[in-house]
Design a protein around this motif. Structure first.
Motif, PDB file in Angstrom:
ATOM      1  N   THR B 249       0.840  -1.199   0.000  1.00 35.20           N
ATOM      2  CA  THR B 249       0.000   0.000   0.000  1.00 35.20           C
ATOM      3  C   THR B 249       0.880   1.256   0.000  1.00 35.20           C
ATOM      4  O   THR B 249       0.627   2.205  -0.740  1.00 35.20           O
ATOM      5  CB  THR B 249      -0.909   0.034   1.246  1.00 35.20           C
ATOM      6  OG1 THR B 249      -1.500  -1.243   1.423  1.00 35.20           O
ATOM      7  CG2 THR B 249      -1.986   1.076   1.103  1.00 35.20           C
ATOM      8  N   ARG B 250       1.895   1.246   0.837  1.00 34.16           N
ATOM      9  CA  ARG B 250       2.817   2.388   0.915  1.00 34.16           C
ATOM     10  C   ARG B 250       3.394   2.695  -0.474  1.00 34.16           C
ATOM     11  O   ARG B 250       3.393   3.830  -0.940  1.00 34.16           O
ATOM     12  CB  ARG B 250       3.931   2.062   1.911  1.00 34.16           C
ATOM     13  CG  ARG B 250       5.078   3.056   1.992  1.00 34.16           C
ATOM     14  CD  ARG B 250       4.716   4.300   2.763  1.00 34.16           C
ATOM     15  NE  ARG B 250       4.145   5.359   1.941  1.00 34.16           N
ATOM     16  CZ  ARG B 250       3.488   6.402   2.416  1.00 34.16           C
ATOM     17  NH1 ARG B 250       3.278   6.520   3.697  1.00 34.16           N
ATOM     18  NH2 ARG B 250       3.011   7.323   1.612  1.00 34.16           N
ATOM     19  N   LEU B 251       3.891   1.651  -1.135  1.00 31.09           N
ATOM     20  CA  LEU B 251       4.564   1.855  -2.419  1.00 31.09           C
ATOM     21  C   LEU B 251       3.571   2.230  -3.520  1.00 31.09           C
ATOM     22  O   LEU B 251       3.894   3.000  -4.426  1.00 31.09           O
ATOM     23  CB  LEU B 251       5.355   0.605  -2.800  1.00 31.09           C
ATOM     24  CG  LEU B 251       6.534   0.317  -1.846  1.00 31.09           C
ATOM     25  CD1 LEU B 251       7.141  -1.038  -2.131  1.00 31.09           C
ATOM     26  CD2 LEU B 251       7.602   1.399  -1.978  1.00 31.09           C
ATOM     27  N   LEU B 252       2.367   1.693  -3.414  1.00 31.37           N
ATOM     28  CA  LEU B 252       1.328   2.034  -4.384  1.00 31.37           C
ATOM     29  C   LEU B 252       1.021   3.533  -4.301  1.00 31.37           C
ATOM     30  O   LEU B 252       0.892   4.220  -5.310  1.00 31.37           O
ATOM     31  CB  LEU B 252       0.076   1.221  -4.059  1.00 31.37           C
ATOM     32  CG  LEU B 252      -0.826   0.747  -5.175  1.00 31.37           C
ATOM     33  CD1 LEU B 252      -0.046   0.100  -6.292  1.00 31.37           C
ATOM     34  CD2 LEU B 252      -1.877  -0.204  -4.635  1.00 31.37           C
ATOM     35  N   LEU B 266      10.493   8.884  -9.850  1.00 36.95           N
ATOM     36  CA  LEU B 266       9.355   8.286  -9.146  1.00 36.95           C
ATOM     37  C   LEU B 266       9.817   7.071  -8.357  1.00 36.95           C
ATOM     38  O   LEU B 266      10.555   6.242  -8.886  1.00 36.95           O
ATOM     39  CB  LEU B 266       8.295   7.838 -10.147  1.00 36.95           C
ATOM     40  CG  LEU B 266       7.438   8.909 -10.791  1.00 36.95           C
ATOM     41  CD1 LEU B 266       6.605   8.279 -11.902  1.00 36.95           C
ATOM     42  CD2 LEU B 266       6.538   9.562  -9.764  1.00 36.95           C
ATOM     43  N   PRO B 267       9.379   6.953  -7.107  1.00 40.68           N
ATOM     44  CA  PRO B 267       9.662   5.706  -6.396  1.00 40.68           C
ATOM     45  C   PRO B 267       8.981   4.572  -7.159  1.00 40.68           C
ATOM     46  O   PRO B 267       7.853   4.730  -7.606  1.00 40.68           O
ATOM     47  CB  PRO B 267       8.991   5.907  -5.035  1.00 40.68           C
ATOM     48  CG  PRO B 267       8.741   7.370  -4.917  1.00 40.68           C
ATOM     49  CD  PRO B 267       8.579   7.885  -6.306  1.00 40.68           C
ATOM     50  N   VAL B 268       9.665   3.466  -7.324  1.00 41.83           N
ATOM     51  CA  VAL B 268       9.039   2.374  -8.069  1.00 41.83           C
ATOM     52  C   VAL B 268       8.976   1.129  -7.208  1.00 41.83           C
ATOM     53  O   VAL B 268       9.726   0.985  -6.242  1.00 41.83           O
ATOM     54  CB  VAL B 268       9.797   2.032  -9.374  1.00 41.83           C
ATOM     55  CG1 VAL B 268       9.832   3.234 -10.286  1.00 41.83           C
ATOM     56  CG2 VAL B 268      11.189   1.522  -9.085  1.00 41.83           C
ATOM     57  N   PRO B 290      10.843  -4.103  -0.311  1.00 41.71           N
ATOM     58  CA  PRO B 290      12.144  -3.636   0.194  1.00 41.71           C
ATOM     59  C   PRO B 290      12.362  -3.998   1.659  1.00 41.71           C
ATOM     60  O   PRO B 290      13.482  -3.943   2.131  1.00 41.71           O
ATOM     61  CB  PRO B 290      12.069  -2.114   0.037  1.00 41.71           C
ATOM     62  CG  PRO B 290      10.873  -1.824  -0.795  1.00 41.71           C
ATOM     63  CD  PRO B 290       9.958  -2.989  -0.680  1.00 41.71           C
ATOM     64  N   TRP B 291      11.303  -4.347   2.383  1.00 43.94           N
ATOM     65  CA  TRP B 291      11.435  -4.654   3.815  1.00 43.94           C
ATOM     66  C   TRP B 291      11.431  -6.155   4.089  1.00 43.94           C
ATOM     67  O   TRP B 291      11.348  -6.572   5.223  1.00 43.94           O
ATOM     68  CB  TRP B 291      10.288  -3.996   4.586  1.00 43.94           C
ATOM     69  CG  TRP B 291      10.359  -2.506   4.594  1.00 43.94           C
ATOM     70  CD1 TRP B 291      11.095  -1.735   5.454  1.00 43.94           C
ATOM     71  CD2 TRP B 291       9.682  -1.605   3.714  1.00 43.94           C
ATOM     72  NE1 TRP B 291      10.922  -0.403   5.155  1.00 43.94           N
ATOM     73  CE2 TRP B 291      10.054  -0.291   4.095  1.00 43.94           C
ATOM     74  CE3 TRP B 291       8.813  -1.772   2.643  1.00 43.94           C
ATOM     75  CZ2 TRP B 291       9.568   0.845   3.439  1.00 43.94           C
ATOM     76  CZ3 TRP B 291       8.337  -0.649   1.986  1.00 43.94           C
ATOM     77  CH2 TRP B 291       8.711   0.644   2.379  1.00 43.94           C
ATOM     78  N   SER B 292      11.477  -6.946   3.029  1.00 39.81           N
ATOM     79  CA  SER B 292      11.341  -8.381   3.233  1.00 39.81           C
ATOM     80  C   SER B 292      12.531  -8.939   4.021  1.00 39.81           C
ATOM     81  O   SER B 292      13.661  -8.493   3.886  1.00 39.81           O
ATOM     82  CB  SER B 292      11.172  -9.061   1.873  1.00 39.81           C
ATOM     83  OG  SER B 292      12.192  -9.986   1.660  1.00 39.81           O
ATOM     84  N   ALA B 326       6.321   8.666   3.474  1.00 37.11           N
ATOM     85  CA  ALA B 326       6.534   8.317   2.071  1.00 37.11           C
ATOM     86  C   ALA B 326       7.968   7.842   1.883  1.00 37.11           C
ATOM     87  O   ALA B 326       8.887   8.342   2.514  1.00 37.11           O
ATOM     88  CB  ALA B 326       6.254   9.519   1.179  1.00 37.11           C
ATOM     89  N   THR B 327       8.115   6.854   0.999  1.00 44.29           N
ATOM     90  CA  THR B 327       9.464   6.369   0.722  1.00 44.29           C
ATOM     91  C   THR B 327      10.205   7.386  -0.113  1.00 44.29           C
ATOM     92  O   THR B 327       9.642   7.983  -1.025  1.00 44.29           O
ATOM     93  CB  THR B 327       9.413   5.046  -0.071  1.00 44.29           C
ATOM     94  OG1 THR B 327       8.512   5.227  -1.168  1.00 44.29           O
ATOM     95  CG2 THR B 327       8.949   3.910   0.797  1.00 44.29           C
ATOM     96  N   GLY B 328      11.473   7.592   0.195  1.00 46.58           N
ATOM     97  CA  GLY B 328      12.297   8.441  -0.659  1.00 46.58           C
ATOM     98  C   GLY B 328      12.627   7.655  -1.904  1.00 46.58           C
ATOM     99  O   GLY B 328      12.477   6.440  -1.934  1.00 46.58           O
ATOM    100  N   THR B 329      13.046   8.353  -2.944  1.00 44.98           N
ATOM    101  CA  THR B 329      13.348   7.624  -4.174  1.00 44.98           C
ATOM    102  C   THR B 329      14.537   6.708  -3.981  1.00 44.98           C
ATOM    103  O   THR B 329      14.627   5.677  -4.609  1.00 44.98           O
ATOM    104  CB  THR B 329      13.641   8.599  -5.319  1.00 44.98           C
ATOM    105  OG1 THR B 329      14.604   9.536  -4.872  1.00 44.98           O
ATOM    106  CG2 THR B 329      12.393   9.315  -5.744  1.00 44.98           C
ATOM    107  N   GLU B 330      15.455   7.085  -3.065  1.00 45.18           N
ATOM    108  CA  GLU B 330      16.649   6.259  -2.906  1.00 45.18           C
ATOM    109  C   GLU B 330      16.326   4.909  -2.261  1.00 45.18           C
ATOM    110  O   GLU B 330      16.978   3.924  -2.531  1.00 45.18           O
ATOM    111  CB  GLU B 330      17.756   6.984  -2.122  1.00 45.18           C
ATOM    112  CG  GLU B 330      17.400   7.439  -0.700  1.00 45.18           C
ATOM    113  CD  GLU B 330      16.462   8.640  -0.683  1.00 45.18           C
ATOM    114  OE1 GLU B 330      16.419   9.367  -1.694  1.00 45.18           O
ATOM    115  OE2 GLU B 330      15.762   8.841   0.307  1.00 45.18           O
TER     116      GLU B 330
END
Ligand SMILES: Nc1ncnc2c1ncn2[C@@H]1O[C@H](COP(=O)(O)OP(=O)(O)O)[C@@H](O)[C@H]1O
Ligand code: SF4
Ligand SMILES: [Mg+2]
Lengths: 319, 333
Positions: B249-252, B266-268, B290-292, B326-330
């Motif tokens: 959901t966060r990444l969406l 854009l964060p992907v 990314p958190w797996s 929100a996630t940063g692009t990095e």
């Protein structure tokens, strides 16, 4: 022809110079402002100059006969290395503009100047081919441009052979390079469109367009059919390619968020006419035309509520 | 009692290489008068979920689990009862209004026949009601619309005719599957406003299927996010935006370009959406998350409820704070 084969990115850019300057300003009052802020073009000319473009379609016969002015006196310019977004609702004439630009359709009136060369309204074959090398198109539905029975690799090599006479081992190397540039693996060269996801097919379509080493990409709703997560990937890819190859984009979309993300300038079309133009920030932050405001206010975003405009359906009845 | 309750609904269809799972245990409920958004990328199982309610799943599909409509399991209904339930309690609005209309009939015939069948109205009453309904869904020139054939009307007009027919009998539950996806944004806004208003006025419940989180947020009380044939998060629109609890959901939310600000990149979400049948053990999102962590791929991860929200993530508690930003692009590029 051979020069083009070896046309590295530098070489492609090199061609921009003199030719464009010769006709700079031909867009006249219709110009969308030649130098986009942040426009990557070093040469400063306009790669696309369109003036007074008109196109009328006639459908039906007898009492059912209708005429539609798909384009009604459209003028615009696109600076070398910049991205011009064209927005508007379906039927506003965006695709017709794109199709005339790439030579899939002939205008009734008006002039198109590409990289300083005026384009004949009904060009001869050689001329059409030269134009196809300069300007390539990517559609919303990659199935439209990809043959179901043709592998990604062969679709790309077809373009390499047609425009640059590159074949054999050299072609295979170029195909791998191109696939890599669009974020695919060399093994994807053997995939049929049916074996690829929507996002991957769109990447193949982009690689195929790049194979011609064009200066201009015309993207007609190229990310509209992609899922959000894949759309972000493709949008990033397109920005990266434009920067690296110093390409010029005409980016057709109905999505104002996409406009914000990809373009320096934007024109808003309605019923075949440009109703507003300017820098993306100007137009989106401070729209002047009521129609642009309506478009912006209709876009879902956090805190947004749909609104009911009274009596709009009169215009929707086509009968 | 809920108008609709899905309890661990699973669905598989036959395929040459063995059965293919499309739904991996969908559980949700819709309260009276509530609108639930079902959001996710294509192929995540949104439409298939609706089809288990309508009992229009693909031929040969194996369905397990319960689908309770006002407490009755529609999975067990005979043909006659099913027809009655469909006519009285359910109405469907799909992406393509043309599919719902007979191209050879004028709008008036379509609406009047529907009203006569459903309510036993006589022709004159039905005609009057049809005209009222069209006015209610914002059609200015009712005469012209009544006398038109479907091909003479725009998509936005047709969708309003379909909405008029759907709400006519005030069914308990509206199932709307991407009803505005084929429309222009200005028409979408109008059609959504009308659908929302009609639904509220008549106190109907709704499941609204869409790929557009913002659109769902504007008209729904709660949102269920689907991924690979299951629900990964349920929340109110406000909390979903302010503090999503599932990484997907966060990444969406982050990967959608913004109308107001341009992102440098854009964060992907890496990779591509997976299909339900491709999921192995553990978290379906693990391959892209990314958190797996190694623990994420062990065993089945349950949908954990907490009041009116729910989330399916092994690291839900640990990540709660981090996912609120929100996630940063990095972080994800
Ligand atoms: N080949 C054609 N024949 C007849 N009418 C056409 C044709 N192509 C486009 N049109 C009409 O021209 C207008 C502009 O269409 P188009 O350029 O496709 O708009 P957009 O791409 O903005 O949706 C529309 O009314 C459309 O129906
Ligand atoms: S369970 Fe693990 S992999 Fe799955 S969403 Fe949560 S953190 Fe990511
Ligand atoms: Mg178009």
């Amino acid at each position: 022809m051979n020069d083009d084969v070896k046309g590295t990115d530098g070489g492609v850019i090199g061609r921009a110079g003199g030719g464009s300057r010769r006709t700079a300003g031909a867009g006249g009052s219709g110009g969308s402002g030649a130098k986009g802020p942040g426009g990557a073009g070093g040469s400063g000319g306009n790669v696309i100059e369109i003036s007074g473009l008109c196109k009328r379609f006639v459908t039906g016969r007898g009492s059912g006969r209708r005429t539609v002015d798909a384009l009604d006196d459209v003028s615009l310019t696109v600076a070398d290395g910049s991205c011009l977004a064209v927005v508007g609702e379906s039927g506003s004439g965006k695709s017709t503009l794109a199709r005339i630009l790439v030579g899939l359709e002939a205008a009734d009136a008006g002039e198109v100047v590409l990289a300083g060369r005026p384009v004949a309204r009904r060009p001869r074959r050689a001329e059409r081919r030269a134009r196809a090398r300069d300007i390539q198109m990517v559609f919303q539905d990659p199935n439209g441009s990809l043959n179901r029975r043709r592998t990604a690799g062969s679709a790309i090599s077809e373009v390499l052979a047609a425009h640059h006479r590159v074949t054999g081992a050299e072609a295979r190397r170029r195909v791998e390079e191109l696939l890599e540039q669009v974020g695919l693996r060399p093994a994807h060269a053997r995939s049929l469109p049916g074996e690829l996801s929507g996002g991957q097919r769109q990447r193949v379509a982009i690689a195929r367009a790049l194979a011609a080493e064009p200066r201009v990409l015309v993207l007609d709703e190229a990310v509209a059919a992609l899922d959000v997560s894949v759309q972000a990937q493709v949008l990033n890819l397109l920005s990266e390619i434009r920067r690296d190859r110093r390409l010029t984009y005409l980016f057709i979309t109905h999505d104002l968020s996409v406009v914000r993300q990809v373009s320096e300038e934007v024109v808003v079309m309605r019923q075949g006419r440009i109703v507003e133009r300017g820098s993306t920030t100007q137009v989106l932050d401070d729209p002047q035309h009521p129609y642009t405001r309506l478009l912006r206010d209709s876009a879902p975003r956090p805190g947004w509520r749909p609104v009911r405009a009274i009596g709009r359906d009169a215009a929707e009845v086509e009968a | 009692m809920s108008v609709l309750e899905l309890d661990d609904v699973r669905l598989a269809v036959p395929h040459p290489s063995g059965d293919r799972t499309l739904l991996r245990g969908v559980s949700l409920s819709v309260a009276p008068g509530e609108a639930l958004g079902l959001v996710g990328e294509s192929g995540s199982g949104k439409s298939m979920t609706l089809r288990t309610v309508l009992r229009t799943e693909p031929r040969g599909a194996h369905v397990a689990g319960r689908v309770l409509l006002d407490g009755r399991d529609v999975r067990g209904l005979g043909p006659a009862e099913l027809r009655r339930v469909r006519a009285e309690s359910l109405a469907m609005i799909s992406q393509d209004p043309r599919a719902a209309l007979n191209p050879l009939l004028r709008v008036s015939r379509f609406l009047v026949e529907g009203l006569c069948d459903a309510r036993g109205d006589d022709e004159r009453t039905a005609t009057r009601r049809a005209r009222d309904l069209l006015a209610q869904v914002g059609i200015a020139d009712v005469d012209r619309c009544m006398n038109s054939y479907p091909h003479q009307l725009s998509g936005g007009m047709l969708q309003r005719v379909v909405i008029a027919a759907a709400v006519a009998g005030s069914p308990r539950l509206l199932l709307a599957d991407e009803p505005t996806t084929a429309l222009d944004v200005t028409t979408q806004s109008e059609v959504m406003a009308i659908l929302d208003e009609q639904r509220r006025e008549r106190g109907m419940s709704m499941i609204f299927v869409t790929h557009d989180l913002e659109l769902a947020s504007a008209v729904c009380d709660r949102i269920a996010v689907m991924y690979a044939g299951e629900i990964v998060e349920i929340s109110t629109p406000e909390r979903l935006h302010a503090a999503p609890r599932h990484p997907y959901t966060r990444l969406l939310l982050d990967s959608r370009p913004s109308l107001t600000a341009r992102a440098p990149v854009l964060p992907v979400i890496p990779g591509r959406p997976v299909a339900a049948y491709e999921v192995g053990g553990g978290c379906a999102f693990a391959g892209r998350c990314p958190w797996s962590e190694p623990g994420c791929t062990d065993g089945e991860i349950p949908l954990v409820r907490d009041g009116d929200r729910a989330v399916r993530c092994a690291r839900e508690e640990e990540l709660a704070g981090e996912l609120a930003h929100a996630t940063g692009t990095e972080a994800t590029a």
